[in-house]
Design a protein around this motif. Structure first.
Motif, short mmCIF file in Angstrom:
data_model
loop_
_atom_site.label_atom_id
_atom_site.label_comp_id
_atom_site.label_asym_id
_atom_site.label_seq_id
_atom_site.Cartn_x
_atom_site.Cartn_y
_atom_site.Cartn_z
N VAL A 226 9.10 14.38 -3.05
CA VAL A 226 8.47 13.06 -3.03
C VAL A 226 7.10 13.21 -2.38
O VAL A 226 7.00 13.61 -1.21
CB VAL A 226 9.33 12.05 -2.25
CG1 VAL A 226 8.63 10.69 -2.20
CG2 VAL A 226 10.72 11.92 -2.88
N LEU A 227 6.05 12.89 -3.12
CA LEU A 227 4.69 13.06 -2.63
C LEU A 227 4.06 11.76 -2.12
O LEU A 227 3.09 11.79 -1.37
CB LEU A 227 3.79 13.65 -3.72
CG LEU A 227 4.29 14.92 -4.42
CD1 LEU A 227 3.21 15.48 -5.33
CD2 LEU A 227 4.74 15.95 -3.41
N ALA A 228 4.59 10.62 -2.59
CA ALA A 228 4.08 9.32 -2.13
C ALA A 228 5.19 8.30 -2.26
O ALA A 228 6.06 8.41 -3.12
CB ALA A 228 2.86 8.89 -2.95
N GLU A 229 5.14 7.30 -1.37
CA GLU A 229 6.11 6.21 -1.38
C GLU A 229 5.36 4.89 -1.39
O GLU A 229 4.19 4.81 -0.99
CB GLU A 229 7.02 6.28 -0.15
CG GLU A 229 7.92 7.50 -0.10
CD GLU A 229 8.80 7.53 1.14
OE1 GLU A 229 8.48 6.78 2.11
OE2 GLU A 229 9.78 8.28 1.16
N CYS A 230 6.04 3.84 -1.85
CA CYS A 230 5.47 2.49 -1.83
C CYS A 230 6.60 1.51 -1.56
O CYS A 230 7.62 1.53 -2.27
CB CYS A 230 4.79 2.17 -3.17
SG CYS A 230 3.94 0.58 -3.20
N ALA A 231 6.45 0.70 -0.54
CA ALA A 231 7.46 -0.30 -0.17
C ALA A 231 8.83 0.34 0.06
O ALA A 231 9.86 -0.24 -0.25
CB ALA A 231 7.55 -1.41 -1.22
N ALA B 3 0.83 -1.20 0.00
CA ALA B 3 0.00 0.00 0.00
C ALA B 3 0.87 1.25 0.00
O ALA B 3 1.72 1.42 0.88
CB ALA B 3 -0.91 0.00 1.21
N PRO B 4 0.70 2.15 -0.97
CA PRO B 4 1.43 3.41 -0.96
C PRO B 4 0.98 4.31 0.20
O PRO B 4 -0.15 4.19 0.70
CB PRO B 4 1.06 4.06 -2.30
CG PRO B 4 0.50 2.95 -3.13
CD PRO B 4 -0.13 2.00 -2.17
N THR B 5 1.86 5.21 0.59
CA THR B 5 1.54 6.18 1.64
C THR B 5 1.86 7.58 1.14
O THR B 5 2.85 7.80 0.43
CB THR B 5 2.33 5.91 2.93
OG1 THR B 5 3.73 5.86 2.64
CG2 THR B 5 1.90 4.58 3.55
N ARG B 6 1.01 8.53 1.50
CA ARG B 6 1.22 9.92 1.14
C ARG B 6 2.33 10.51 2.00
O ARG B 6 2.43 10.21 3.19
CB ARG B 6 -0.09 10.70 1.32
CG ARG B 6 0.00 12.17 0.98
CD ARG B 6 -1.41 12.79 0.90
NE ARG B 6 -2.22 12.48 2.06
CZ ARG B 6 -2.18 13.14 3.21
NH1 ARG B 6 -1.33 14.14 3.38
NH2 ARG B 6 -2.99 12.81 4.20
N VAL B 7 3.17 11.35 1.39
CA VAL B 7 4.31 11.93 2.08
C VAL B 7 4.25 13.45 1.94
O VAL B 7 4.00 13.97 0.85
CB VAL B 7 5.65 11.42 1.49
CG1 VAL B 7 6.84 12.09 2.18
CG2 VAL B 7 5.74 9.91 1.62
N GLY B 8 4.48 14.16 3.02
CA GLY B 8 4.60 15.60 2.96
C GLY B 8 3.31 16.30 2.62
O GLY B 8 2.21 15.74 2.70
N ASP B 9 3.42 17.56 2.21
CA ASP B 9 2.27 18.41 1.94
C ASP B 9 2.48 19.07 0.58
O ASP B 9 3.45 19.81 0.37
CB ASP B 9 2.14 19.47 3.04
CG ASP B 9 0.90 20.32 2.88
OD1 ASP B 9 -0.05 19.85 2.22
OD2 ASP B 9 0.88 21.45 3.39
N HIS B 10 1.58 18.80 -0.35
CA HIS B 10 1.69 19.35 -1.70
C HIS B 10 0.29 19.47 -2.29
O HIS B 10 -0.58 18.64 -1.99
CB HIS B 10 2.56 18.45 -2.59
CG HIS B 10 2.97 19.07 -3.88
ND1 HIS B 10 2.15 19.05 -4.99
CD2 HIS B 10 4.09 19.73 -4.25
CE1 HIS B 10 2.76 19.67 -5.99
NE2 HIS B 10 3.94 20.09 -5.57
N PRO B 11 0.04 20.48 -3.13
CA PRO B 11 -1.30 20.64 -3.70
C PRO B 11 -1.81 19.42 -4.47
O PRO B 11 -3.01 19.15 -4.49
CB PRO B 11 -1.14 21.84 -4.64
CG PRO B 11 -0.02 22.63 -4.06
CD PRO B 11 0.92 21.61 -3.47
N VAL B 12 -0.91 18.67 -5.09
CA VAL B 12 -1.34 17.50 -5.87
C VAL B 12 -1.99 16.45 -4.98
O VAL B 12 -2.98 15.81 -5.36
CB VAL B 12 -0.14 16.89 -6.64
CG1 VAL B 12 -0.51 15.51 -7.21
CG2 VAL B 12 0.30 17.82 -7.76
N THR B 13 -1.46 16.25 -3.80
CA THR B 13 -1.94 15.17 -2.93
C THR B 13 -2.71 15.67 -1.71
O THR B 13 -3.15 14.86 -0.89
CB THR B 13 -0.76 14.31 -2.46
OG1 THR B 13 0.24 15.16 -1.89
CG2 THR B 13 -0.16 13.53 -3.62
#
Length: 251
Positions: A192-197, A158-168
């Motif tokens: 980096v807006l999202a990470e996975c594994a 499952a990916p996780t959202r990272v940080g704060d950005h208008p896209v996410t």
């Protein structure tokens, strides 16, 4: 309305069927990425999908000419050879524009560029995609590895959202599972807006006057299973990505 040019995300399959001592062949063409196209059109974008075998006929010879066709270009699961070895060059030894340079110049002049993962983007299977060895590499918000970069996740991650950005902004902290991605390294200055594994999944940056993004998994099967493509926030994720790449300031 953003004009989106989706390049690639198509394939031919030639199968051999063997039944006892007899065999025969069948051939099939598939134009993938329907989920992505439907999602963007549903948000009001103009989307033109160019299959891999038509890219050299559609992508023009300069970045300025490409800017006349599109605001955002999406390269999905198609290798650099398709852009650098048109038939005129490969079969007749005629000089032709390097369309990886065209993509780079398009971005530098203010266009938006999104590279989407797959077996033939970034480095790809057996490093055959070769994008890290092209002039476009400098425009990407990630460094492409010089080896087979697949991260296979058959059990799902499952990916996780990272940080704060208008896209996410406003998207859930955890997203539906993916089945694989391309391993890359985020460039200094990129976000980096999202990470996975433990790997970057969605990374954004800039090149010249343009904006760039990398989504390192598929936008459709096989790495993106139905749980992801059917996710309620799938259209929002790619709508916001495209609008941000086009230069729109997203609230």
């Amino acid at each position: 309305m953003t004009r989106v040019l989706l390049l690639g995300e198509s394939w031919f399959v030639h199968s051999i069927h063997q039944k006892g001592v007899d065999s025969f062949t069948t051939s099939e063409f598939t134009l993938g990425g329907a989920e992505f196209v439907v999602a963007l059109r549903g948000r009001g974008h103009e989307v033109r999908h160019v299959p891999a075998h038509e890219i050299v006929d559609v992508v023009p010879g300069t970045g300025a000419q490409l800017r006349e066709l599109a605001d955002v270009v999406v390269v999905s699961d198609v290798g650099a050879n398709t852009f650098q070895l048109p038939p005129a060059t490969f079969t007749r030894s005629l000089a032709q524009p390097d369309r990886t340079v065209v993509l780079r110049d398009f971005t530098a002049a203010g266009g938006g560029l999104l590279m989407v993962g797959g077996y033939l983007t970034f480095a790809g299977i057996d490093a055959r995609a070769r994008w890290g060895r092209t002039p476009l590499a400098e425009a990407l918000p990630v460094t492409v590895l010089d080896r087979d970069d697949r991260v296979e996740l058959p059990a799902g991650a499952a990916p996780t959202r990272v940080g704060d950005h208008p896209v996410t902004a406003g998207l859930p902290a955890t997203w539906p599972a993916l089945l694989g991605l391309n391993e890359v390294l985020a460039r200094p200055g990129a976000a980096v807006l999202a990470e996975c594994a433990g790997h970057p999944l969605l990374v954004v940056g800039a090149h010249g006057a343009g904006r760039t993004a990398a989504f390192t998994s598929d936008l459709a099967p096989h790495w993106a299973p139905p749980g992801f493509t059917g996710w309620a926030h799938y259209p929002t994720l790619f709508d916001r990505t495209v609008r941000w790449l086009s230069g729109e300031e997203i609230a």
